[in-house]
Design a protein around this motif. Structure first.
Motif, short mmCIF file in Angstrom:
data_model
loop_
_atom_site.label_atom_id
_atom_site.label_comp_id
_atom_site.label_asym_id
_atom_site.label_seq_id
_atom_site.Cartn_x
_atom_site.Cartn_y
_atom_site.Cartn_z
N PRO A 1 0.75 -1.31 0.04
CA PRO A 1 0.05 0.01 -0.03
C PRO A 1 0.96 1.16 0.10
O PRO A 1 0.26 2.15 -0.58
N ASP A 2 2.13 1.28 0.70
CA ASP A 2 2.94 2.41 0.61
C ASP A 2 3.89 2.51 -0.52
O ASP A 2 4.95 3.25 -0.62
N ALA A 3 3.75 1.69 -1.62
CA ALA A 3 4.66 1.54 -2.80
C ALA A 3 4.38 2.90 -3.50
O ALA A 3 3.37 3.72 -3.53
N GLN A 4 5.23 3.50 -4.14
CA GLN A 4 5.34 4.70 -4.99
C GLN A 4 5.91 4.53 -6.37
O GLN A 4 6.79 4.00 -6.69
N ALA A 5 5.10 5.15 -7.16
CA ALA A 5 5.05 5.04 -8.60
C ALA A 5 5.11 6.29 -9.33
O ALA A 5 3.98 6.96 -9.04
N ILE A 6 6.05 6.90 -10.14
CA ILE A 6 6.11 8.20 -10.39
C ILE A 6 6.31 8.26 -12.21
O ILE A 6 7.14 7.63 -12.45
N LEU A 7 5.84 9.05 -12.83
CA LEU A 7 6.10 9.17 -14.41
C LEU A 7 6.52 10.47 -14.46
O LEU A 7 5.83 11.52 -14.07
N VAL A 8 7.56 10.84 -15.33
CA VAL A 8 7.88 12.04 -15.44
C VAL A 8 7.99 12.13 -17.01
O VAL A 8 8.57 11.22 -17.71
N THR A 9 7.31 13.16 -17.65
CA THR A 9 7.40 13.31 -19.05
C THR A 9 7.05 14.58 -19.55
O THR A 9 6.75 15.52 -18.95
N SER A 10 7.76 15.09 -20.67
CA SER A 10 7.55 16.44 -21.09
C SER A 10 6.15 16.51 -22.07
O SER A 10 5.79 17.49 -22.58
N ASP A 11 5.48 15.18 -22.32
CA ASP A 11 4.25 15.16 -23.08
C ASP A 11 3.19 14.90 -22.15
O ASP A 11 2.71 14.05 -21.62
N PRO A 12 2.11 16.09 -22.06
CA PRO A 12 0.79 16.02 -21.46
C PRO A 12 -0.11 14.83 -21.65
O PRO A 12 -0.65 14.30 -21.17
N GLU A 13 -0.12 14.60 -23.26
CA GLU A 13 -0.93 13.56 -23.76
C GLU A 13 -0.54 12.37 -23.30
O GLU A 13 -1.21 11.40 -23.15
N LEU A 14 0.76 11.92 -23.30
CA LEU A 14 1.31 10.82 -22.58
C LEU A 14 0.94 10.51 -21.22
O LEU A 14 0.62 9.39 -21.06
N ALA A 15 1.16 11.66 -20.47
CA ALA A 15 0.77 11.50 -19.14
C ALA A 15 -0.95 11.06 -18.96
O ALA A 15 -1.03 10.25 -18.36
N ALA A 16 -1.80 11.77 -19.84
CA ALA A 16 -3.02 11.47 -19.64
C ALA A 16 -3.28 9.87 -20.22
O ALA A 16 -4.17 9.13 -19.60
N ALA A 17 -2.76 9.48 -21.19
CA ALA A 17 -2.97 8.15 -21.70
C ALA A 17 -2.36 7.15 -20.82
O ALA A 17 -2.77 6.09 -20.55
N ALA A 18 -1.12 7.54 -20.25
CA ALA A 18 -0.70 6.43 -19.21
C ALA A 18 -1.63 6.29 -17.96
O ALA A 18 -1.77 5.23 -17.55
N MET A 19 -2.05 7.51 -17.38
CA MET A 19 -3.25 7.25 -16.52
C MET A 19 -4.30 6.63 -16.86
O MET A 19 -4.94 5.70 -15.96
N ARG A 20 -4.92 6.61 -18.00
CA ARG A 20 -5.96 6.00 -18.30
C ARG A 20 -5.37 4.37 -18.49
O ARG A 20 -6.29 3.38 -18.27
N GLU A 21 -4.25 4.06 -18.89
CA GLU A 21 -3.84 2.73 -19.11
C GLU A 21 -3.72 1.94 -17.62
O GLU A 21 -4.09 0.85 -17.52
N VAL A 22 -3.22 2.74 -16.68
CA VAL A 22 -3.02 2.35 -15.21
C VAL A 22 -4.56 1.92 -14.96
O VAL A 22 -4.82 0.86 -14.37
N GLN A 23 -5.53 3.01 -15.10
CA GLN A 23 -6.96 2.39 -14.66
C GLN A 23 -7.49 1.36 -15.29
O GLN A 23 -8.12 0.37 -14.84
N ARG A 24 -6.92 1.13 -16.56
CA ARG A 24 -7.66 -0.09 -17.39
C ARG A 24 -7.05 -1.24 -16.95
O ARG A 24 -7.51 -2.45 -16.70
N GLN A 25 -5.59 -1.38 -16.65
CA GLN A 25 -4.90 -2.45 -16.36
C GLN A 25 -5.10 -2.95 -14.94
O GLN A 25 -4.83 -3.95 -14.54
N SER A 26 -5.27 -1.80 -14.11
CA SER A 26 -5.33 -2.24 -12.80
C SER A 26 -6.57 -3.13 -12.14
O SER A 26 -6.54 -4.00 -11.30
N VAL A 27 -7.75 -2.82 -12.81
CA VAL A 27 -8.95 -3.64 -12.67
C VAL A 27 -8.68 -5.28 -13.00
O VAL A 27 -9.53 -6.18 -12.48
N ARG A 28 -7.66 -5.50 -13.96
CA ARG A 28 -7.37 -7.03 -14.10
C ARG A 28 -6.35 -7.61 -13.21
O ARG A 28 -6.36 -9.07 -13.39
N LEU A 29 -5.71 -6.89 -12.52
CA LEU A 29 -4.75 -7.54 -11.42
C LEU A 29 -5.47 -7.99 -10.15
O LEU A 29 -6.45 -7.66 -9.71
#
Length: 423
Positions: free
Chosen positions: A265-293
């Motif tokens: 529960p206290d794990a930490q994961a961070i993305l750093v990017t110069s592309d706002p669209e990539l940040a938004a897409a990565a967050m959507r992917e996290v939400q999509r993949q997390s429900v299958r774990l």
């Protein structure tokens, strides 16, 4: 989960965005670990069996893994799984074997010869967690360097499952990596047993391997005691930093982030990017993949602290030296060499836009840290050198003399390094 625009944050907000989760109930954990250590020192094997039943809900008939249990474990694994373990052992062995040092002898002054001699640690104890997720990869990454170093005594402790048996994959990995003495005991009681010895488990000179808060506390306690054992660097919370440009794949980034976020529960994961669209897409992917774990309860908590940081190129150069001080760093740049130079990671780093850490950390990346460390010291990775001690000898007489002074100090050889995956 939040997307943060780095340049719009104040200095305090930037610091808070990168703050590691604080360890909860540290005093209580240390006190509990101390009580367990004292019970094991006092009652030996009986305490181990009682504590395993009390804490793990398993009644053990014996602590040591038998030959029949090794055979059953190998039979449970498929041919494909056995081949994957053998491949991982081969890869990690090849990387560490290449680091064997050449003899070192230097004349530091006229008539004074100094030489470094590396000798294996006599007895090492390897701890492999197997609670919510057994880690055969940890068994490999601990046992292989210990074998290359030539440690005469190599034992391994791992918690039993509800059937009072060790995890089959951990057993097979340990045996194939050269460890024949495996004991079914985990937690702080396993650390105490390896540090002080019991009727069944031999005393070790140094203990290696990651674990939960109680394991970490026990390692720190036994290392401070004169009759205890030395320990590798303490494990910190699981964490990963992904640094990516616009050419990276959002689904791969999400897999990298979730691979560490699901640890605790206290794990930490961070993305750093110069592309706002990539940040938004990565967050959507996290939400999509997390429900299958399978670890939804853990992810419910750890995803609250996941951050997606958008930094412009000019600003990113100034922030990367701060944010790359993580246990694991994944750089996903179209130009790998440029990305490495720009990010300057201080931890084992997986390079390439298509490099997926969940795969690399198991079989292909021999530089994975073992264990992760709460400090910023890059020497936390387990290498064959950490299983040997080096003694400096000084020639106290003039050139040509055969009389050598006795070694004055002995210490594990640790070398600051920044390993890079050769792609």
């Amino acid at each position: 989960m939040r997307i943060l625009d780095w340049k719009s944050l104040s200095a305090v907000q930037q610091r808070d965005a990168l703050q590691r989760p604080a360890q909860r109930d540290a005093a209580r954990v240390t006190a509990t670990a101390q009580d367990i250590i004292e019970r094991v020192r006092s009652d030996g094997d009986a305490a181990l069996i009682a504590l395993t039943e009390q804490l793990d809900g398993v009644r053990l008939a014996g602590l040591r893994v038998t030959a029949s249990e090794f055979a059953e474990a190998e039979a449970e694994l498929s041919a494909k799984q056995n081949a994957a373990i053998e491949r991982a052992i081969s890869t990690i062995h090849r990387f560490h074997a290449a680091q064997m040092p050449a003899p070192l002898r230097v004349e530091t002054a006229p008539g004074v010869q100094c030489e470094r001699i590396s000798v294996p640690i006599r007895a090492v104890g390897l701890y492999v967690p197997a609670g919510s997720a057994p880690l055969p990869s940890t068994a490999i990454m601990l046992a292989v360097p210990a074998a290359i170093a030539g440690c005469p005594v190599r034992i391994l402790c791992t918690p039993p499952n509800r059937h009072a048996k060790a995890d089959p994959a951990v057993l097979v990995a340990a045996r194939k990596a050269g460890v024949e003495r495996v004991f079914k005991v985990g937690g702080a009681q396993a650390i105490a047993a390896m540090a002080y010895g019991t009727g069944t488990i031999p005393k070790c000179d140094k203990i290696f391997g990651p674990g939960n808060a109680w394991v970490t506390a026990a390692k720190l306690l036994v290392a401070q005691h004169a009759e205890g054992a030395a320990a590798d660097l303490p494990a910190g919370v699981s964490e990963v930093m992904v640094i990516a440009d616009a050419g990276a794949r959002a689904d791969f980034i999400a897999a990298d982030l979730l691979a560490q976020a699901e640890h605790s529960p206290d794990a930490q994961a961070i993305l750093v990017t110069s592309d706002p669209e990539l940040a938004a897409a990565a967050m959507r992917e996290v939400q999509r993949q997390s429900v299958r774990l399978l670890r939804a309860r853990i992810l419910t908590e750890s995803l609250k602290t996941m951050r997606f940081i958008v930094a412009t190129r000019s600003r990113r150069r100034s922030t990367l030296p701060i944010v790359t001080r993580r246990n694991i760093c994944c750089c996903k740049f179209a130009n790998r060499a440029h990305g490495c130079r720009e990010s300057r990671p201080r931890a084992p780093c997986s390079l390439g836009p298509g490099r997926r850490k969940p795969w690399a950390i198991i079989a292909a990346d021999p530089t994975t840290p073992c264990p992760p460390t709460a400090t910023l010291d890059p020497t936390a990775a387990c290498r064959w050198r950490t299983f040997r001690s080096a003694s400096p000898f000084r020639n106290s007489r003039r050139r040509g003399s055969k009389d050598w002074a006795r070694p004055r100090k002995r210490w594990p050889v640790l070398k600051a390094w920044m390993p890079m995956q050769r792609l």
